[in-house]
Every structure is written in C-alpha cells, then in structure tokens.
Design an enzyme around this catalytic site. Structure first.
Site, PDB file in Angstrom:
ATOM      1  N   LYS A 183       1.056  -1.395   0.106  1.00  0.00           N
ATOM      2  CA  LYS A 183      -0.010  -0.416  -0.098  1.00  0.00           C
ATOM      3  C   LYS A 183       0.700   1.695   0.088  1.00  0.00           C
ATOM      4  O   LYS A 183       0.682   2.413  -0.163  1.00  0.00           O
ATOM      5  CB  LYS A 183      -1.416   0.588   0.914  1.00  0.00           C
ATOM      6  CG  LYS A 183      -0.625  -0.025   2.400  1.00  0.00           C
ATOM      7  CD  LYS A 183      -1.201  -0.354   3.832  1.00  0.00           C
ATOM      8  CE  LYS A 183      -0.932   0.065   5.133  1.00  0.00           C
ATOM      9  NZ  LYS A 183      -0.837  -0.970   5.986  1.00  0.00           N
ATOM     10  N   ARG A 227      -7.200  -0.288  16.834  1.00  0.00           N
ATOM     11  CA  ARG A 227      -7.306   0.660  15.656  1.00  0.00           C
ATOM     12  C   ARG A 227      -8.414  -0.755  15.540  1.00  0.00           C
ATOM     13  O   ARG A 227      -9.404  -0.326  15.815  1.00  0.00           O
ATOM     14  CB  ARG A 227      -6.373   0.064  14.159  1.00  0.00           C
ATOM     15  CG  ARG A 227      -6.764   0.813  13.477  1.00  0.00           C
ATOM     16  CD  ARG A 227      -5.294   1.280  12.678  1.00  0.00           C
ATOM     17  NE  ARG A 227      -4.835   0.165  11.779  1.00  0.00           N
ATOM     18  CZ  ARG A 227      -3.660  -0.399  10.945  1.00  0.00           C
ATOM     19  NH1 ARG A 227      -3.450   1.287  10.680  1.00  0.00           N
ATOM     20  NH2 ARG A 227      -3.835  -1.309  10.369  1.00  0.00           N
TER      21      ARG A 227
HETATM   22  C1  LIG Z   1      -0.489  -2.003   6.971  1.00  0.00           C
HETATM   23  C2  LIG Z   1      -0.433  -2.376   7.707  1.00  0.00           C
HETATM   24  C3  LIG Z   1       0.386  -3.717   7.015  1.00  0.00           C
HETATM   25  C4  LIG Z   1       1.559  -3.853   7.470  1.00  0.00           C
HETATM   26  O1  LIG Z   1       2.447  -2.985   8.133  1.00  0.00           O
HETATM   27  P1  LIG Z   1       4.017  -2.843   8.406  1.00  0.00           P
HETATM   28  O2  LIG Z   1       3.998  -1.790   9.381  1.00  0.00           O
HETATM   29  O3  LIG Z   1       4.466  -1.576   7.478  1.00  0.00           O
HETATM   30  O4  LIG Z   1       4.858  -3.748   7.806  1.00  0.00           O
HETATM   31  C5  LIG Z   1      -0.094  -4.947   8.083  1.00  0.00           C
HETATM   32  N1  LIG Z   1      -1.401  -4.731   8.254  1.00  0.00           N
HETATM   33  C6  LIG Z   1      -2.313  -4.385   8.153  1.00  0.00           C
HETATM   34  C7  LIG Z   1      -3.794  -4.608   9.276  1.00  0.00           C
HETATM   35  C8  LIG Z   1      -2.078  -2.623   7.436  1.00  0.00           C
HETATM   36  O5  LIG Z   1      -2.989  -2.432   7.290  1.00  0.00           O
END
Ligand SMILES: *Cc1c(COP(=O)(O)O)cnc(C)c1O
Length: 354
Positions: A34, A129
């Site tokens: 992303k 979250r």
């Molecule tokens: C963005 C995201 C990740 C990736 O996290 P990083 O810290 O970039 O490795 C993993 N899980 C969810 C639900 C996310 O939104």
C-alpha cells in the site's frame, strides 16, 4: 523535476531475506504494497522472489496490479464502505474484517455469487485500531463463526500502527487462546493466525514467537528496511530502497529567522526558528504535496531540511562541502510517511533501477 529512484534489487533482497527469516518460524507472509500504491513493477519484483500473497488496503491498487497482468493472492487489509463490498468479493481472495455486520453482508455476497472469499476476523489486542477488543472477543468470534462458517479461516491482530503498542508474546497468546476456546466450543478450527506487521518482527528474530502463529503482513520492513514502532533499522535488510531527488530552483543566503511578526504557516502550524545567522538555503521543487518534509534525510552530508510548504522545500546547505548550483539535485532517504506521500504524488516521477 522531482523524481524517486526505486532500487528494485534492494527491495527484492529485502523480500527474499524476510521470506527466509519468517519461513524458519513457520510463518507465511503477505507483502504489503500500500505504501507504493500497489506499484506493479514493485509488486512483480517481490513476487519474483517467491512471495505468494500481496496485502493491500485499497481496491484501486488491487485492480491496478491485476490490470498489469499479475495474479498473486490478494489480502485486503481494510474494508471499503458497504457500497463497494461487491468489488471486495471480486478482487480479494482474503479480507480482514473487524465488524459483524460487514461480515454478514460479505458472506451473503459470497454465497450469492458462488465465490470462495476467505475472512480473517480482527481482534484488537490493545493498539486500538481495528477489530473487537480482546476481552469481548470470544462471544463475538462465536457469532462470526456462525455467520461465516468455513469462510472464516482465522483471526488476526495489528500492533504498533495507531497506539504504537509493542508486540510481546502475550499479545499473540491472546489470539491462540481464543482460537483454542472457539475450537472447543464450536468445533471450528482456525487455520490462519495473522499476527504481525513489521513491528512484530523482533519476536521472530529473538525466537519468541508463540507456536501456532503462522502469518505476518509485512510492508515497512520490505519497502524501507525500517521498523518505526521499535525505532530501528531491521537487521538483515537494506534501507537503500528508495531515494527521492529534488531540483534546486533557487540558492540564496538568507537570515535564519523570518523578519516580522510570526503568525501561522501555510498549514496552520506556528513555526519556531533559532537564530544561527545568515545561512545558504536551497529551494527545491517538492513540498507537502509530495513528501513529508520532516521525514526526509538528505544524503549529502551536513545539509538540513528546514521546512516545507505545499510546493517548496527549504534546505540549509551552508555546511555542505560539495558544489551545488541551481538545476542540481539533492538526494534524500525517505521515512515510511514520506515514501507514502511521494509514491501517491503524481508530480513525482518514478524511476526504476534493477
Ligand atoms: C499496513 C498494514 C500492515 C503492514 O504494516 P507494516 O508495518 O508496514 O509492516 C499490516 N497489517 C495491516 C492491517 C495493515 O493495515
């Protein structure tokens, strides 16, 4: 023109290293893209290394990757509003879900359309979250099982992203305990325990990952080589993945403190200045629209980012020992936040180097 240099070799090496590291602990990974808006060249690079699943938060990015002819498994990390649930079913193989009503609607769509979409229900283990709070999770998971049946393949949690909560084995034991209780009570066996993001890598590195956790979602460590939650570089991976270059538009000596009464800057912030006399400053062709100025580290020594407005970046180059003229470029390393913005800005040209 501002441009970002994408070091595909470094990204490939990072993916390769993390695949091996996690595999040794029995953990499969989804590479999370992303932060690069699902850039197909980068996605292709990590797939080449053996990654099987791409984690994405936006349907547009999944569509972009598919349109480029790539066909990995897709894990949707965050649901869109309900109107777009039909697209979720079409585009994602698995979706993280944090709400019973959404699960019900998705399951109806799946059944109507004869799809095999899988769901992972999210449990909030304290970062605050997505997902059900862990102390309320058992009853809700029972309900989720009765709604989604075998489409509910597992449970997950996310740490570090909102509350900055650190991953500890106890956090993941919560998931495993819930899974055992659900199995005892309903007979349903969860096959996926999706525990971590980059912030949870230390548990694998230190051999402290509770047995049974078998899935991680990794973005920052692959793309940036960093782990901002634990404030560190991730051992074994490179940070030399992305470099952004800004062009020098003006070079002038100016005072370090503005002249006049100080209100707020273009973003409603009250800037604070220290008087260090007259300084040589470069104005670069990128700003808040393209980067997070505080997330840039100049790769020329003794240069310092002072501030940014929408389209200008001010860099103090007084102490830089090299030569710089109008038209030259200054390279910077980017934080995760700065990379996110630079990859999203269509004003920043992307340049790929193998
Ligand atoms: C963005 C995201 C990740 C990736 O996290 P990083 O810290 O970039 O490795 C993993 N899980 C969810 C639900 C996310 O939104």
């Amino acid at each position: 023109m501002a441009y970002i240099n994408v070091n595909l070799r470094a990204i490939a090496d990072n993916a390769n290293y993390l695949l091996k590291l996690t595999r040794e602990s029995g953990v499969e990974i989804a590479a999370v893209t992303k932060v690069v808006c699902g850039d197909p060249v980068i996605v292709d690079t990590v797939l080449e290394m053996g990654v099987k699943e791409i984690g994405e938060s936006r349907l547009e990015n999944i569509a972009r990757i598919k349109k480029a002819g790539l066909d990995p498994r897709f894990l949707l990390l965050r649901l869109p509003p309900e109107q777009r649930f039909p697209e979720v079913i079409e585009l994602a193989d698995t979706a993280l879900v944090g709400e019973l009503g959404s699960l019900r609607k998705l399951k109806e769509l799946v059944d109507d359309r004869g799809k095999k979409t899988e769901f992972i229900y999210m449990v909030d283990t304290g970062d605050l979250r997505e997902g059900v709070m862990y102390y309320d999770a058992f009853e809700e998971l029972k309900e989720a099982v009765s709604i989604a049946g075998s489409n509910l393949v597992g449970i997950g949690t996310n740490l570090g992203c909102f509350g900055g909560v650190l991953a500890k084995p106890e956090k993941f034991d919560i998931l495993l305990d819930l899974g055992r209780k659900i199995e005892r009570e309903t007979g349903t066996v969860f096959t996926v325990y999706s525990a971590g993001n980059t912030a949870s890598l230390p548990l694998i590195e230190n051999g402290m990952l509770p047995e049974g956790i078998n899935h991680y979602r990794l973005g920052e460590s692959i793309m940036c080589g960093t782990d901002v939650t634990n404030n560190r570089s991730v051992p074994g991976v490179s940070r030399d993945t992305f470099t952004i270059y800004g062009s020098v538009l003006e070079l002038r000596e100016k005072p370090s403190v503005p002249i006049g009464d100080i209100g707020q800057d273009a973003f409603g912030r009250k800037p604070v200045f220290q008087d260090s006399g007259i300084r040589l400053k470069a104005i670069l062709d990128m700003g808040e629209q393209d980067v997070v100025p505080s997330g840039l580290t100049p790769l020329f020594s003794d240069c310092e980012v002072i501030h940014g407005s929408s389209d200008h970046l001010i860099v103090d180059i007084t102490d830089y020992s090299g030569e710089l003229s109008v038209g030259d470029s200054i390279p910077f390393r980017l934080s995760y936040g700065a990379l996110l913005r630079a990859m999203t800005s269509w004003y920043v040209r992307k340049e790929y180097v193998v």
